[in-house]
Design a protein around this motif. Structure first.
Motif, mmCIF file in Angstrom:
data_model
loop_
_atom_site.group_PDB
_atom_site.id
_atom_site.type_symbol
_atom_site.label_atom_id
_atom_site.label_comp_id
_atom_site.label_asym_id
_atom_site.label_seq_id
_atom_site.Cartn_x
_atom_site.Cartn_y
_atom_site.Cartn_z
ATOM 1 N N THR A 11 -0.432 -0.167 -8.063
ATOM 2 C CA THR A 11 -1.563 -0.637 -8.873
ATOM 3 C C THR A 11 -1.951 -2.051 -8.463
ATOM 4 N N GLU A 12 -0.932 -2.901 -8.269
ATOM 5 C CA GLU A 12 -1.164 -4.302 -7.901
ATOM 6 C C GLU A 12 -1.784 -4.435 -6.507
ATOM 7 N N THR A 13 -1.510 -3.463 -5.640
ATOM 8 C CA THR A 13 -1.979 -3.562 -4.242
ATOM 9 C C THR A 13 -3.084 -2.559 -3.939
ATOM 10 N N ASN A 14 -3.678 -2.007 -4.989
ATOM 11 C CA ASN A 14 -4.812 -1.087 -4.834
ATOM 12 C C ASN A 14 -4.470 0.112 -3.942
ATOM 13 N N GLY A 15 -3.234 0.614 -4.091
ATOM 14 C CA GLY A 15 -2.842 1.817 -3.367
ATOM 15 C C GLY A 15 -2.448 1.631 -1.918
ATOM 16 N N ASP A 16 -2.352 0.369 -1.446
ATOM 17 C CA ASP A 16 -1.952 0.100 -0.062
ATOM 18 C C ASP A 16 -0.435 0.226 0.034
ATOM 19 N N LEU A 17 0.045 1.249 0.748
ATOM 20 C CA LEU A 17 1.471 1.557 0.773
ATOM 21 C C LEU A 17 2.314 0.428 1.361
ATOM 22 N N ASP A 18 1.893 -0.095 2.519
ATOM 23 C CA ASP A 18 2.656 -1.177 3.154
ATOM 24 C C ASP A 18 2.672 -2.426 2.286
ATOM 25 N N ALA A 19 1.522 -2.753 1.707
ATOM 26 C CA ALA A 19 1.444 -3.928 0.829
ATOM 27 C C ALA A 19 2.317 -3.726 -0.402
ATOM 28 N N ALA A 20 2.395 -2.484 -0.891
ATOM 29 C CA ALA A 20 3.217 -2.185 -2.056
ATOM 30 C C ALA A 20 4.705 -2.372 -1.744
ATOM 31 N N ASP A 27 5.874 -4.481 0.458
ATOM 32 C CA ASP A 27 6.063 -5.935 0.486
ATOM 33 C C ASP A 27 6.099 -6.516 -0.925
ATOM 34 N N TRP A 28 5.256 -5.992 -1.828
ATOM 35 C CA TRP A 28 5.229 -6.466 -3.224
ATOM 36 C C TRP A 28 6.589 -6.232 -3.874
ATOM 37 N N LEU A 29 7.160 -5.050 -3.643
ATOM 38 C CA LEU A 29 8.480 -4.730 -4.188
ATOM 39 C C LEU A 29 9.558 -5.647 -3.605
ATOM 40 N N ARG A 30 9.422 -5.942 -2.313
ATOM 41 C CA ARG A 30 10.400 -6.830 -1.669
ATOM 42 C C ARG A 30 10.352 -8.231 -2.255
ATOM 43 N N THR A 31 9.136 -8.740 -2.526
ATOM 44 C CA THR A 31 9.016 -10.094 -3.092
ATOM 45 C C THR A 31 9.634 -10.165 -4.477
ATOM 46 N N LYS A 32 9.664 -9.041 -5.172
ATOM 47 C CA LYS A 32 10.259 -8.994 -6.509
ATOM 48 C C LYS A 32 11.735 -8.623 -6.455
ATOM 49 N N GLY A 33 12.250 -8.456 -5.249
ATOM 50 C CA GLY A 33 13.660 -8.105 -5.101
ATOM 51 C C GLY A 33 13.966 -6.677 -5.489
ATOM 52 N N LEU A 34 12.954 -5.810 -5.466
ATOM 53 C CA LEU A 34 13.114 -4.433 -5.932
ATOM 54 C C LEU A 34 13.280 -3.424 -4.804
ATOM 55 N N ALA A 35 13.176 -3.876 -3.574
ATOM 56 C CA ALA A 35 13.299 -2.943 -2.450
ATOM 57 C C ALA A 35 13.872 -3.654 -1.241
ATOM 58 N N ALA A 36 14.583 -2.909 -0.450
ATOM 59 C CA ALA A 36 15.089 -3.442 0.819
ATOM 60 C C ALA A 36 13.952 -3.459 1.822
ATOM 61 N N ALA A 37 14.155 -4.183 2.916
ATOM 62 C CA ALA A 37 13.116 -4.240 3.962
ATOM 63 C C ALA A 37 12.800 -2.841 4.458
ATOM 64 N N ALA A 38 11.520 -2.525 4.526
ATOM 65 C CA ALA A 38 11.104 -1.192 4.987
ATOM 66 C C ALA A 38 11.308 -1.098 6.488
ATOM 67 N N LYS A 39 11.854 0.003 6.933
ATOM 68 C CA LYS A 39 12.059 0.197 8.360
ATOM 69 C C LYS A 39 10.862 0.926 8.943
ATOM 70 N N LYS A 40 10.299 0.321 9.984
ATOM 71 C CA LYS A 40 9.115 0.916 10.602
ATOM 72 C C LYS A 40 9.416 2.300 11.172
ATOM 73 N N SER A 41 10.656 2.470 11.607
ATOM 74 C CA SER A 41 10.959 3.712 12.311
ATOM 75 C C SER A 41 10.834 4.946 11.423
ATOM 76 N N GLY A 42 10.962 4.770 10.127
ATOM 77 C CA GLY A 42 10.904 5.921 9.222
ATOM 78 C C GLY A 42 12.162 6.767 9.355
ATOM 79 N N ARG A 43 12.125 7.945 8.786
ATOM 80 C CA ARG A 43 13.294 8.808 8.801
ATOM 81 C C ARG A 43 13.373 9.618 10.088
ATOM 82 N N VAL A 44 14.593 9.816 10.574
ATOM 83 C CA VAL A 44 14.801 10.659 11.743
ATOM 84 C C VAL A 44 14.825 12.105 11.273
ATOM 85 N N ALA A 45 13.881 12.909 11.774
ATOM 86 C CA ALA A 45 13.764 14.274 11.266
ATOM 87 C C ALA A 45 13.684 15.326 12.359
#
Length: 307
Positions: free
Chosen positions: A27-36, A38-56
């Motif tokens: 809601t705070e980032t208007n639906g921008d996933l990457d920005a969201a 980062d928003w969670l990271r600034t609040k200490g709510l998420a670990a750094a997102a890995k660009k590689s994604g999941r190995v599938a």
């Protein structure tokens, strides 16, 4: 942009944060996933997102070297069962060697003649799909070379020589002892497989990645309530730590746990007999960045029984 349940679910999978926190972040980032993220990271709510994604994805990574040139190649299959198939393994090995001659462009490789068949690489791939009965694809290749020195391959989780789940190349320029260079290259290649650096040097690091990291650090620092001068020092210190995590030359050597890779290369000049320069690396991990659709097996069974 509307915040959908699917978007919230995707953010939860990326960040590991709670549902309500993910909804608020979107809601705070208007639906921008990457920005969201980062928003969670600034609040200490998420670990750094890995660009590689999941190995599938399944399949194999091949690595081959000829003289001062090396190639790594990823070929995907639907199942690990096919990756153990001799026909598939021979195909990956052959195409990796063709990349040595013809370069890393996949479209170009598809048009190259496949040895002893009268087919192109793409036609041989189609033939294999029809024969084995499972979809396969040439995904990516990387080629490295040096003018004087060595390109050293390393394959992690090898199923056959030169074939495995992670393929690494390390390029070392030097006029020194080639056997010693190969020993050094093997150790650094094993480090690359384990540490997964994003770039060779800080100059090679994606500027967007640096700015994104800096923005997150600025927001975190502002919440500390410290003065601008202290905040500036905090940010620079944390950026240095970030470089030590993602830049190969800045990383700590996994073999001894204390020496930076740049120093390892510098110190090698004595045993090699000439200055050594680490000019490049390639790291290809099977399925990196590919997401496979997850199925609910219990639900599938229940649905089958209902009919």
């Amino acid at each position: 942009m509307a915040v959908t349940a699917a978007l919230v679910k995707e953010l939860r999978e990326k960040s590991g944060a709670g549902m309500m926190d993910c909804k608020k972040a979107l809601t705070e980032t208007n639906g921008d996933l990457d920005a969201a993220v980062d928003w969670l990271r600034t609040k200490g709510l998420a670990a750094a997102a890995k660009k590689s994604g999941r190995v599938a994805a399944e399949g194999l990574v091949g690595a081959a070297v000829d003289g001062t040139k090396g190639a790594v190649m990823e070929v995907n299959s639907e199942t690990d069962f096919v990756a153990r198939n001799d026909t598939f393994q021979n195909f990956v090995e052959t195409v990796t060697k063709l990349a040595l001659q013809h370069g890393e462009n996949i479209d170009t490789l598809k048009g190259v003649a496949y040895p002893e068949t009268g087919r192109t690489v793409e036609e041989q791939l189609t033939h294999n799909i029809a024969t084995i009965g499972e979809n396969m694809s040439l995904r990516r290749a990387q080629v490295l070379s040096v003018s004087d020195g060595v390109v050293v391959p390393y394959v992690h989780n090898a199923v056959q020589p030169g074939l495995g789940k992670i393929g690494v190349l390390v390029a070392l320029e030097s006029t020194g002892d080639k056997d010693k260079l190969n020993e050094l290259g093997k150790q650094i290649a094993m480090h690359v497989a384990a540490a997964a650096p994003q770039s060779l040097s800080t100059d090679d690091l994606d500027p967007a990645a640096i700015e994104r990291e800096r923005a997150v650090l600025v927001e975190q620092a502002r919440d500390s309530g410290k003065t601008d001068e202290i905040i500036a020092k905090m940010i620079e210190g944390r950026l240095r730590k970030f470089y030590q995590e993602v830049v190969l030359l800045e990383q700590t050597f996994v073999v001894d746990g204390e020496t930076r890779i740049s120093k390892v290369v510098e110190n090698a000049a004595k045993s090699v007999g000439a200055p050594v320069k680490l000019t490049g690396f390639a790291r290809v991990q099977l399925g990196e960045g590919i997401e496979r659709e997850e199925s609910d097996f219990a639900a599938e069974v229940a649905a089958t029984l209902a009919h």
